[in-house]
Design a protein around this motif. Structure first.
Motif, PDB file in Angstrom:
ATOM      1  N   PHE A  38       9.459  -0.532 -18.764  1.00  0.00           N
ATOM      2  CA  PHE A  38       9.110   0.267 -17.580  1.00  0.00           C
ATOM      3  C   PHE A  38      10.386   0.739 -16.896  1.00  0.00           C
ATOM      4  CE2 PHE A  38       9.201  -4.181 -16.222  1.00  0.00           C
ATOM      5  CZ  PHE A  38       9.962  -4.143 -15.074  1.00  0.00           C
ATOM      6  N   HIS A  39      10.246   1.690 -15.985  1.00  0.00           N
ATOM      7  CA  HIS A  39      11.400   2.217 -15.261  1.00  0.00           C
ATOM      8  C   HIS A  39      11.726   1.286 -14.090  1.00  0.00           C
ATOM      9  CE1 HIS A  39      10.037   5.849 -17.400  1.00  0.00           C
ATOM     10  NE2 HIS A  39      11.309   6.197 -17.361  1.00  0.00           N
ATOM     11  N   SER A  40      13.005   1.064 -13.892  1.00  0.00           N
ATOM     12  CA  SER A  40      13.400   0.143 -12.834  1.00  0.00           C
ATOM     13  C   SER A  40      14.815   0.403 -12.369  1.00  0.00           C
ATOM     14  CB  SER A  40      13.296  -1.311 -13.325  1.00  0.00           C
ATOM     15  OG  SER A  40      14.279  -1.565 -14.313  1.00  0.00           O
ATOM     16  N   THR A  41      15.100  -0.146 -11.211  1.00  0.00           N
ATOM     17  CA  THR A  41      16.462  -0.253 -10.713  1.00  0.00           C
ATOM     18  C   THR A  41      16.743  -1.740 -10.542  1.00  0.00           C
ATOM     19  OG1 THR A  41      17.990   0.366  -8.923  1.00  0.00           O
ATOM     20  CG2 THR A  41      15.714  -0.023  -8.318  1.00  0.00           C
ATOM     21  N   VAL A  42      17.981  -2.166 -10.691  1.00  0.00           N
ATOM     22  CA  VAL A  42      18.289  -3.597 -10.770  1.00  0.00           C
ATOM     23  C   VAL A  42      18.902  -4.104  -9.474  1.00  0.00           C
ATOM     24  CG1 VAL A  42      19.577  -5.389 -12.003  1.00  0.00           C
ATOM     25  CG2 VAL A  42      18.613  -3.454 -13.260  1.00  0.00           C
ATOM     26  N   LEU A  43      18.347  -5.211  -8.996  1.00  0.00           N
ATOM     27  CA  LEU A  43      18.934  -5.956  -7.893  1.00  0.00           C
ATOM     28  C   LEU A  43      19.650  -7.169  -8.480  1.00  0.00           C
ATOM     29  CD1 LEU A  43      19.311  -7.049  -4.990  1.00  0.00           C
ATOM     30  CD2 LEU A  43      16.970  -7.953  -5.135  1.00  0.00           C
ATOM     31  N   MET A  44      20.966  -7.191  -8.393  1.00  0.00           N
ATOM     32  CA  MET A  44      21.762  -8.343  -8.823  1.00  0.00           C
ATOM     33  C   MET A  44      22.091  -9.156  -7.577  1.00  0.00           C
ATOM     34  SD  MET A  44      23.219 -10.009 -11.297  1.00  0.00           S
ATOM     35  CE  MET A  44      22.790  -8.758 -12.501  1.00  0.00           C
ATOM     36  N   ILE A  67       9.925   1.083 -10.552  1.00  0.00           N
ATOM     37  CA  ILE A  67       9.835   2.369  -9.855  1.00  0.00           C
ATOM     38  C   ILE A  67       9.114   3.364 -10.758  1.00  0.00           C
ATOM     39  CG2 ILE A  67      11.969   2.012  -8.541  1.00  0.00           C
ATOM     40  CD1 ILE A  67      13.420   3.775 -10.584  1.00  0.00           C
ATOM     41  N   GLU A  68       8.597   4.426 -10.165  1.00  0.00           N
ATOM     42  CA  GLU A  68       8.081   5.519 -10.967  1.00  0.00           C
ATOM     43  C   GLU A  68       9.266   6.304 -11.528  1.00  0.00           C
ATOM     44  OE1 GLU A  68       5.138   7.960  -9.180  1.00  0.00           O
ATOM     45  OE2 GLU A  68       3.680   6.310  -9.010  1.00  0.00           O
ATOM     46  N   CYS A  69       9.067   6.891 -12.704  1.00  0.00           N
ATOM     47  CA  CYS A  69      10.170   7.579 -13.372  1.00  0.00           C
ATOM     48  C   CYS A  69      10.807   8.609 -12.447  1.00  0.00           C
ATOM     49  CB  CYS A  69       9.667   8.258 -14.645  1.00  0.00           C
ATOM     50  SG  CYS A  69      10.961   9.117 -15.563  1.00  0.00           S
ATOM     51  N   PRO A  70      12.086   8.489 -12.137  1.00  0.00           N
ATOM     52  CA  PRO A  70      12.742   9.438 -11.237  1.00  0.00           C
ATOM     53  C   PRO A  70      12.815  10.832 -11.867  1.00  0.00           C
ATOM     54  CG  PRO A  70      14.061   7.463 -11.548  1.00  0.00           C
ATOM     55  CD  PRO A  70      13.002   7.437 -12.589  1.00  0.00           C
ATOM     56  N   LYS A  71      12.841  11.817 -11.025  1.00  0.00           N
ATOM     57  CA  LYS A  71      12.995  13.187 -11.494  1.00  0.00           C
ATOM     58  C   LYS A  71      14.363  13.333 -12.155  1.00  0.00           C
ATOM     59  CE  LYS A  71      12.094  17.887  -9.864  1.00  0.00           C
ATOM     60  NZ  LYS A  71      11.811  18.728  -8.676  1.00  0.00           N
ATOM     61  N   ILE A  78       7.389   1.447  -7.250  1.00  0.00           N
ATOM     62  CA  ILE A  78       7.585   2.131  -5.966  1.00  0.00           C
ATOM     63  C   ILE A  78       7.649   3.634  -6.203  1.00  0.00           C
ATOM     64  CG2 ILE A  78       9.084   2.354  -3.953  1.00  0.00           C
ATOM     65  CD1 ILE A  78      10.092  -0.459  -4.516  1.00  0.00           C
ATOM     66  N   ARG A  79       6.850   4.366  -5.459  1.00  0.00           N
ATOM     67  CA  ARG A  79       6.814   5.822  -5.593  1.00  0.00           C
ATOM     68  C   ARG A  79       7.691   6.441  -4.513  1.00  0.00           C
ATOM     69  NH1 ARG A  79       1.361   9.654  -5.899  1.00  0.00           N
ATOM     70  NH2 ARG A  79       2.438  11.534  -6.632  1.00  0.00           N
ATOM     71  N   ALA A  80       8.951   6.642  -4.829  1.00  0.00           N
ATOM     72  CA  ALA A  80       9.917   7.215  -3.888  1.00  0.00           C
ATOM     73  C   ALA A  80      11.163   7.586  -4.672  1.00  0.00           C
ATOM     74  CB  ALA A  80      10.257   6.214  -2.785  1.00  0.00           C
ATOM     75  N   ASN A  81      12.018   8.395  -4.048  1.00  0.00           N
ATOM     76  CA  ASN A  81      13.265   8.722  -4.735  1.00  0.00           C
ATOM     77  C   ASN A  81      14.200   7.514  -4.721  1.00  0.00           C
ATOM     78  OD1 ASN A  81      14.786   8.742  -2.244  1.00  0.00           O
ATOM     79  ND2 ASN A  81      14.028  10.800  -1.838  1.00  0.00           N
ATOM     80  N   ILE A  82      15.225   7.556  -5.557  1.00  0.00           N
ATOM     81  CA  ILE A  82      16.089   6.395  -5.751  1.00  0.00           C
ATOM     82  C   ILE A  82      16.771   5.971  -4.449  1.00  0.00           C
ATOM     83  CG2 ILE A  82      18.198   5.594  -6.884  1.00  0.00           C
ATOM     84  CD1 ILE A  82      15.739   5.585  -8.661  1.00  0.00           C
ATOM     85  N   ASP A 112       0.843  -1.202   0.000  1.00  0.00           N
ATOM     86  CA  ASP A 112       0.000   0.000   0.000  1.00  0.00           C
ATOM     87  C   ASP A 112       0.876   1.250   0.000  1.00  0.00           C
ATOM     88  OD1 ASP A 112      -2.224  -1.586   0.059  1.00  0.00           O
ATOM     89  OD2 ASP A 112      -2.528  -1.434   2.222  1.00  0.00           O
ATOM     90  N   SER A 113       0.285   2.367  -0.382  1.00  0.00           N
ATOM     91  CA  SER A 113       1.028   3.618  -0.450  1.00  0.00           C
ATOM     92  C   SER A 113       1.317   4.163   0.947  1.00  0.00           C
ATOM     93  CB  SER A 113       0.234   4.659  -1.241  1.00  0.00           C
ATOM     94  OG  SER A 113      -0.959   4.980  -0.555  1.00  0.00           O
ATOM     95  N   MET A 114       2.234   5.128   1.002  1.00  0.00           N
ATOM     96  CA  MET A 114       2.504   5.791   2.275  1.00  0.00           C
ATOM     97  C   MET A 114       1.271   6.540   2.765  1.00  0.00           C
ATOM     98  SD  MET A 114       6.396   7.237   1.891  1.00  0.00           S
ATOM     99  CE  MET A 114       7.758   6.162   1.432  1.00  0.00           C
TER     100      MET A 114
END
Length: 305
Positions: free
Chosen positions: A133-139, A117-121, A253-257, A45-47
């Motif tokens: 889609f926008h993402s960050t990678v977990l290796m 993630i949502e597109c970062p600023k 995820i709606r948050a900064n990186i 859920d959202s914040m």
């Protein structure tokens, strides 16, 4: 997790919290801060939802989540997310792979996971991946029991797994021979090294193997592919269990990186913590994939995800 497990987690995290007592009002307790964060991570859920659930200001919820995630990482990572540092520790992982998955000399399975993630600023196209889609990678590398052994967090979504892994500290240490892996030994009359299990995108190394490609394979190559294919789903199941239990990863995820990285680090530690201390509640029987009579059986986590 059980109430007793929650109490134990609270006792581990609480010393790293800095709770200020203001005049005229009571500070939010460490217990409630942990509950807010776990509910946010587990439900997805959202914040804003946590604001209404706990009657706490939205900025306060955001600060609490960042603080608790950072404290969870600090409290748990050295004990529950630790790269083996001796030959005997690598041997323990290899023995588990051979006993549970019939794969000799495997020290782990490696793969990457795109965290939406949502597109970062000002992110541009750096985080936009080939899946659209926008993402960050977990290796990550996992053992035979679905626990993470090593992770690299926060790579750009546009980068491929091979490039991310090739630039990692683990890759460099493995190439330089400083991981203290056991020396090669004889298996079935052949001298075999201890290796990671990867898929086609990873480079072939003396310490990393991947399936033979092509269609006209010999019987020996088919057998080798079958053996490695038994062990490689462990990393897929590890990511799958994590996403099934921590539904924060089920939507962008709606948050900064920086916050996304903190969340990922906290969830990885929580996953390993529960896998190693409360396994029966975290992954009950029939939750993860299994092999039965040489047939691969997909289990409950896939329907959940």
């Amino acid at each position: 997790m059980t109430p007793e497990r929650f109490s134990h987690l609270l006792s581990a995290v609480e010393p790293y919290l800095k709770i200020r007592q203001d005049r005229g009002r009571t500070a939010i307790s460490a217990e409630e801060r942990l509950v807010i964060t776990l509910r946010y991570l587990a439900t997805g859920d959202s914040m804003a939802s946590q604001t209404f659930n706990f009657r706490v200001g939205r900025a306060t919820v955001s600060n609490i989540i960042r603080e608790i995630c950072d404290s969870i990482w600090t409290a748990l990572n050295k004990k529950y997310l630790r790269l083996p540092s001796s030959e005997s520790e690598w041997m323990t992982i290899a023995e588990k792979f051979e006993n549970d998955w019939n794969v000799p000399h495997a020290i782990g399975a490696v793969d990457g996971k795109h965290i939406a993630i949502e597109c970062p600023k000002f992110g541009g196209s750096m985080y936009y991946n080939y899946k659209g889609f926008h993402s960050t990678v977990l290796m990550a590398i996992c053992d035979a029991s679905y626990s993470f052994v090593w992770t690299s967090i926060g790579s750009y979504g546009r980068d491929n797994d091979s490039a991310i892994f090739g630039a990692s500290s683990f890759f460099k240490r493995a190439d330089f021979g400083t991981l203290k892996l056991p020396p090669p030994s004889v298996v079935g009359g052949q001298q075999l090294p201890y290796v990671l299990l990867g898929d086609d995108i990873f480079p072939l190394k003396t310490w990393l193997i991947k399936p033979y490609g092509g269609n006209n394979l010999t019987d020996e190559e088919e057998v080798a592919n079958y053996r490695t294919s038994r062990g490689r789903p462990t990393i897929e199941n590890t990511f799958g269990v994590m996403a099934a239990r921590w539904r924060i990863f089920r939507r962008p995820i709606r948050a900064n990186i920086e916050t996304v990285d903190q969340i990922t680090k906290a969830v990885i530690c929580l996953h390993n913590y529960l896998m190693q201390t409360d396994n029966a509640h975290y992954i009950p029987s029939g939750f993860v994939d299994s092999w039965s009579n040489a047939e691969f059986k997909e289990e409950e986590w896939r329907s959940v995800v």
